[in-house]
Design a protein around this motif. Structure first.
Motif, short mmCIF file in Angstrom:
data_model
loop_
_atom_site.label_atom_id
_atom_site.label_comp_id
_atom_site.label_asym_id
_atom_site.label_seq_id
_atom_site.Cartn_x
_atom_site.Cartn_y
_atom_site.Cartn_z
N PRO A 129 0.87 -1.29 0.12
CA PRO A 129 -0.01 -0.02 0.06
C PRO A 129 0.90 1.32 -0.03
O PRO A 129 0.41 2.19 -0.61
N ASP A 130 2.02 1.30 0.63
CA ASP A 130 2.92 2.54 0.64
C ASP A 130 3.52 2.92 -0.38
O ASP A 130 3.82 3.89 -0.48
N ASN A 131 3.87 1.86 -1.63
CA ASN A 131 4.49 2.24 -2.80
C ASN A 131 3.48 1.88 -3.96
O ASN A 131 3.80 2.02 -5.32
N LEU A 132 2.21 1.71 -3.56
CA LEU A 132 1.05 1.48 -4.80
C LEU A 132 1.00 2.71 -5.56
O LEU A 132 0.85 3.83 -4.86
N CYS A 138 -5.90 9.68 -3.60
CA CYS A 138 -6.49 8.42 -2.94
C CYS A 138 -5.41 7.90 -2.06
O CYS A 138 -4.21 8.30 -2.15
N LYS A 139 -5.56 7.24 -0.92
CA LYS A 139 -4.50 6.52 -0.22
C LYS A 139 -5.01 4.98 -0.27
O LYS A 139 -6.15 4.76 0.29
N ALA A 140 -3.74 4.35 -0.36
CA ALA A 140 -3.96 2.64 -0.32
C ALA A 140 -4.07 2.37 1.08
O ALA A 140 -2.72 2.43 1.89
N GLU A 141 -5.13 2.24 1.74
CA GLU A 141 -5.08 1.74 3.10
C GLU A 141 -4.68 0.09 3.29
O GLU A 141 -4.66 -0.65 2.09
N PRO A 142 -4.08 -0.38 3.99
CA PRO A 142 -3.68 -1.75 4.41
C PRO A 142 -4.97 -2.65 4.16
O PRO A 142 -6.05 -2.31 4.73
N LYS A 143 -4.78 -4.00 4.04
CA LYS A 143 -5.77 -4.95 4.00
C LYS A 143 -6.81 -4.98 3.34
O LYS A 143 -7.91 -5.36 3.77
N LEU A 144 -6.81 -4.23 2.11
CA LEU A 144 -8.06 -4.19 1.33
C LEU A 144 -8.01 -5.27 0.49
O LEU A 144 -7.20 -5.77 0.10
N TYR A 149 -7.98 -2.01 -4.51
CA TYR A 149 -6.64 -1.40 -4.92
C TYR A 149 -6.65 -1.12 -6.23
O TYR A 149 -6.35 -0.04 -6.90
N TYR A 150 -7.27 -2.17 -7.04
CA TYR A 150 -7.47 -1.67 -8.61
C TYR A 150 -8.30 -0.60 -9.06
O TYR A 150 -7.85 0.29 -9.66
#
Length: 175
Positions: A129-132, A138-144, A149-150
């Motif tokens: 998530p931290d380098n997506l 937008c922020k990529a949260e963990p465990k989605l 994510y797509y």
């Protein structure tokens, strides 16, 4: 037929053994995934960057590039095998559905499953998530889920070459 280096199976066999032998320090985290991997047909090929999985008629195929794979430390090789088995367990090939951008789907699925492996057990450049590469705002949260994510990946930030990425998918059907 491609020419593979002598001993091309050794890196994979060492990793599987380390994952399965109860006295190995890696067995606790990896034994389950080793048992899944040995159910697959293993194809050694340079047509993938590192590794990938695909479904072929009635079985899964684990494709391993022995040149790049064998150059990695044992923890990375075990982590990659687990990563590919997680693609199967999570049904990523089936969940691609009508998504037309395979590279984007591969990044999304890699982001979802890489969080399930100790970070030091995957090569540098693995997607989290931290380098997506996400859309602005937008922020990529963990465990989605991979689908989440797509939806937030910025297509313009993805490599245009389907062979690029973190090396675990390579457009070889591991989705």
């Amino acid at each position: 037929n491609e020419q593979l280096p002598a001993g091309y199976r050794e890196g994979y066999e060492e990793a599987i053994t380390s994952m399965m032998v109860a006295t190995s320090p890696l067995s606790t985290a990896y034994m389950f995934y080793a048992y899944l991997a040995v159910q697959c047909t293993v194809e050694f090929t340079t047509r993938v960057q590192m590794a990938g999985v695909r479904f072929d008629v009635d079985h899964y195929v684990l494709a391993i590039n022995p040149i790049s794979f064998n150059s990695l430390p044992i923890e990375h090789r075990c982590g990659i095998i687990k990563h590919e088995m997680l693609h199967i367990l999570n049904g990523h090939m089936l969940r691609l559905e009508e998504r037309e951008n395979f590279t984007k789907w591969n990044y999304a699925t890699d982001c979802a499953i890489n969080q399930l492996t100790e970070r030091s057990h995957l090569p540098n450049g693995a997607i989290y998530p931290d380098n997506l590469p996400v859309k602005s705002g937008c922020k990529a949260e963990p465990k989605l889920a991979s689908e989440s994510y797509y939806d937030i990946i910025d297509d313009s930030k993805l490599p245009q070459d389907p062979e690029s990425g973190d090396g675990d998918g390579d457009g070889d059907g591991d989705g």
